[in-house]
Design a protein around this motif. Structure first.
Motif, PDB file in Angstrom:
ATOM      1  N   SER A   1      80.821 -40.455 -14.786  1.00  0.00           N
ATOM      2  CA  SER A   1      81.243 -39.521 -13.737  1.00  0.00           C
ATOM      3  C   SER A   1      82.749 -39.288 -13.784  1.00  0.00           C
ATOM      4  O   SER A   1      83.218 -38.163 -13.571  1.00  0.00           O
ATOM      5  CB  SER A   1      80.835 -40.062 -12.362  1.00  0.00           C
ATOM      6  OG  SER A   1      81.447 -41.322 -12.114  1.00  0.00           O
ATOM      7  N   GLN A   2      83.513 -40.330 -14.075  1.00  0.00           N
ATOM      8  CA  GLN A   2      84.961 -40.184 -14.180  1.00  0.00           C
ATOM      9  C   GLN A   2      85.326 -39.303 -15.368  1.00  0.00           C
ATOM     10  O   GLN A   2      86.236 -38.468 -15.284  1.00  0.00           O
ATOM     11  CB  GLN A   2      85.618 -41.555 -14.324  1.00  0.00           C
ATOM     12  CG  GLN A   2      87.147 -41.486 -14.268  1.00  0.00           C
ATOM     13  CD  GLN A   2      87.787 -42.841 -14.466  1.00  0.00           C
ATOM     14  OE1 GLN A   2      87.150 -43.781 -14.942  1.00  0.00           O
ATOM     15  NE2 GLN A   2      89.058 -42.951 -14.122  1.00  0.00           N
ATOM     16  N   PHE A   3      84.597 -39.463 -16.471  1.00  0.00           N
ATOM     17  CA  PHE A   3      84.829 -38.622 -17.647  1.00  0.00           C
ATOM     18  C   PHE A   3      84.587 -37.150 -17.316  1.00  0.00           C
ATOM     19  O   PHE A   3      85.358 -36.279 -17.703  1.00  0.00           O
ATOM     20  CB  PHE A   3      83.911 -39.063 -18.784  1.00  0.00           C
ATOM     21  CG  PHE A   3      83.898 -38.136 -19.963  1.00  0.00           C
ATOM     22  CD1 PHE A   3      84.947 -38.133 -20.871  1.00  0.00           C
ATOM     23  CD2 PHE A   3      82.852 -37.241 -20.152  1.00  0.00           C
ATOM     24  CE1 PHE A   3      84.947 -37.261 -21.954  1.00  0.00           C
ATOM     25  CE2 PHE A   3      82.833 -36.373 -21.235  1.00  0.00           C
ATOM     26  CZ  PHE A   3      83.888 -36.386 -22.138  1.00  0.00           C
ATOM     27  N   VAL A   4      83.512 -36.877 -16.579  1.00  0.00           N
ATOM     28  CA  VAL A   4      83.194 -35.494 -16.204  1.00  0.00           C
ATOM     29  C   VAL A   4      84.286 -34.918 -15.315  1.00  0.00           C
ATOM     30  O   VAL A   4      84.727 -33.776 -15.503  1.00  0.00           O
ATOM     31  CB  VAL A   4      81.828 -35.436 -15.490  1.00  0.00           C
ATOM     32  CG1 VAL A   4      81.579 -34.045 -14.919  1.00  0.00           C
ATOM     33  CG2 VAL A   4      80.705 -35.820 -16.449  1.00  0.00           C
ATOM     34  N   VAL A   5      84.754 -35.704 -14.335  1.00  0.00           N
ATOM     35  CA  VAL A   5      85.796 -35.228 -13.418  1.00  0.00           C
ATOM     36  C   VAL A   5      87.096 -34.951 -14.173  1.00  0.00           C
ATOM     37  O   VAL A   5      87.740 -33.918 -13.968  1.00  0.00           O
ATOM     38  CB  VAL A   5      86.036 -36.266 -12.307  1.00  0.00           C
ATOM     39  CG1 VAL A   5      87.271 -35.900 -11.490  1.00  0.00           C
ATOM     40  CG2 VAL A   5      84.825 -36.348 -11.388  1.00  0.00           C
ATOM     41  N   GLN A   6      87.487 -35.865 -15.053  1.00  0.00           N
ATOM     42  CA  GLN A   6      88.722 -35.691 -15.811  1.00  0.00           C
ATOM     43  C   GLN A   6      88.621 -34.494 -16.756  1.00  0.00           C
ATOM     44  O   GLN A   6      89.578 -33.747 -16.935  1.00  0.00           O
ATOM     45  CB  GLN A   6      89.037 -36.949 -16.608  1.00  0.00           C
ATOM     46  CG  GLN A   6      89.187 -38.203 -15.787  1.00  0.00           C
ATOM     47  CD  GLN A   6      90.464 -38.233 -14.963  1.00  0.00           C
ATOM     48  OE1 GLN A   6      90.479 -37.774 -13.822  1.00  0.00           O
ATOM     49  NE2 GLN A   6      91.531 -38.776 -15.514  1.00  0.00           N
ATOM     50  N   THR A   7      87.455 -34.314 -17.364  1.00  0.00           N
ATOM     51  CA  THR A   7      87.249 -33.160 -18.249  1.00  0.00           C
ATOM     52  C   THR A   7      87.307 -31.866 -17.452  1.00  0.00           C
ATOM     53  O   THR A   7      87.908 -30.876 -17.895  1.00  0.00           O
ATOM     54  CB  THR A   7      85.898 -33.266 -18.973  1.00  0.00           C
ATOM     55  OG1 THR A   7      85.853 -34.490 -19.724  1.00  0.00           O
ATOM     56  CG2 THR A   7      85.700 -32.090 -19.919  1.00  0.00           C
ATOM     57  N   LEU A   8      86.687 -31.872 -16.263  1.00  0.00           N
ATOM     58  CA  LEU A   8      86.754 -30.699 -15.395  1.00  0.00           C
ATOM     59  C   LEU A   8      88.192 -30.405 -14.993  1.00  0.00           C
ATOM     60  O   LEU A   8      88.590 -29.237 -14.885  1.00  0.00           O
ATOM     61  CB  LEU A   8      85.888 -30.923 -14.157  1.00  0.00           C
ATOM     62  CG  LEU A   8      85.762 -29.742 -13.185  1.00  0.00           C
ATOM     63  CD1 LEU A   8      85.199 -28.522 -13.896  1.00  0.00           C
ATOM     64  CD2 LEU A   8      84.895 -30.124 -11.987  1.00  0.00           C
ATOM     65  N   GLY A   9      88.972 -31.470 -14.794  1.00  0.00           N
ATOM     66  CA  GLY A   9      90.389 -31.276 -14.481  1.00  0.00           C
ATOM     67  C   GLY A   9      91.113 -30.562 -15.603  1.00  0.00           C
ATOM     68  O   GLY A   9      91.941 -29.674 -15.361  1.00  0.00           O
ATOM     69  N   THR A  10      90.815 -30.913 -16.848  1.00  0.00           N
ATOM     70  CA  THR A  10      91.402 -30.239 -18.000  1.00  0.00           C
ATOM     71  C   THR A  10      90.987 -28.776 -18.049  1.00  0.00           C
ATOM     72  O   THR A  10      91.811 -27.886 -18.327  1.00  0.00           O
ATOM     73  CB  THR A  10      90.987 -30.935 -19.302  1.00  0.00           C
ATOM     74  OG1 THR A  10      91.612 -32.220 -19.367  1.00  0.00           O
ATOM     75  CG2 THR A  10      91.399 -30.132 -20.529  1.00  0.00           C
TER      76      THR A  10
END
Length: 230
Positions: free
Chosen positions: A3-12
């Motif tokens: 979930s953290q990976f998805v959030v950080q990727t969405l941030g990018t």
């Protein structure tokens, strides 16, 4: 972790969308100004284009982020950045604007070159048709698309890579996640590979978007339209 990976990727992705859109709009204004018949508007636009092409994006991001760190985020400022603390929203916007500024001059040169490649005859024909400014702009953009879409796509991919500079500050992005997980687990190779895969995937999506736009416009597919991911 997923979930953290998805959030950080969405941030990018959000950083890329906001800064890329701002860069494209500003570049169009600068390209138009650099083609103006008046000496003052042309000189001002050329000066900004030269400045944005000459200053490293990393320096812009570092300067903007450090300045923004000294001020609290106002309550009215919108917060479209997932994973970024509310107190860092001003910093995130400063990074976004700096990223846009770093690509603006490059996009402006691409647009200006595409316009000039049409030749004087095409420009005169557009004026003789008696079209309004917006319709004339659409017509000229369509005519210049074969020579501008490929380099624009390449620059958009490079612009995606520049979003990694956001990791210098507490702004959520994919590269920041890679750094954090590598430091916490010391499993550098694993998370570096995950980060590389993420960036390559996003780059391919940008490439596919540009190729799809070319297909929609009915442009011939050539080797020159391939986006170079470097």
């Amino acid at each position: 972790m997923a979930s953290q990976f998805v959030v950080q990727t969405l941030g990018t992705v959000i950083l890329w969308l906001l800064s890329g859109a701002l860069a494209l709009v500003t570049a169009l204004v600068l390209a138009t100004g650099s083609l103006h018949r008046g000496r003052a508007p042309r000189a001002a636009a050329d000066a900004v284009i030269t400045l944005t092409r000459g200053v490293p994006t990393s320096l812009l991001v570092v300067s903007a982020g450090i300045i923004a760190l000294g001020y609290p985020a106002p309550d009215w400022l919108p917060d479209p950045f997932p994973g970024t603390a509310h107190g860092m929203v001003l910093v995130a916007w400063a990074v976004t604007i700096a990223l846009a500024f770093g690509s603006t001059g490059h996009f402006a040169v691409i647009f200006r070159t595409g316009y000039r490649s049409l030749g004087t005859a095409r420009h005169e024909q557009a004026y003789l048709l008696g079209l309004g400014p917006l319709r004339r702009l659409r017509l000229m953009a369509r005519e210049a698309a074969p020579s501008t879409l490929a380099p624009t796509g390449s620059r958009l991919v490079h612009h995606l890579h520049n979003t990694a500079f956001a990791a210098l500050f507490p702004v959520a992005d994919l590269f920041g996640w890679v750094q954090q997980r590598a430091n916490e687990t010391f499993d550098i190779s694993r998370y570096a590979m995950v980060g590389v895969t993420g960036y390559v995937t996003l780059s391919l999506l940008i490439w596919a978007l540009c190729r799809g736009l070319e297909h929609w416009l009915g442009l011939p597919a050539t080797r020159a339209t391939r986006v170079v991911h470097a």
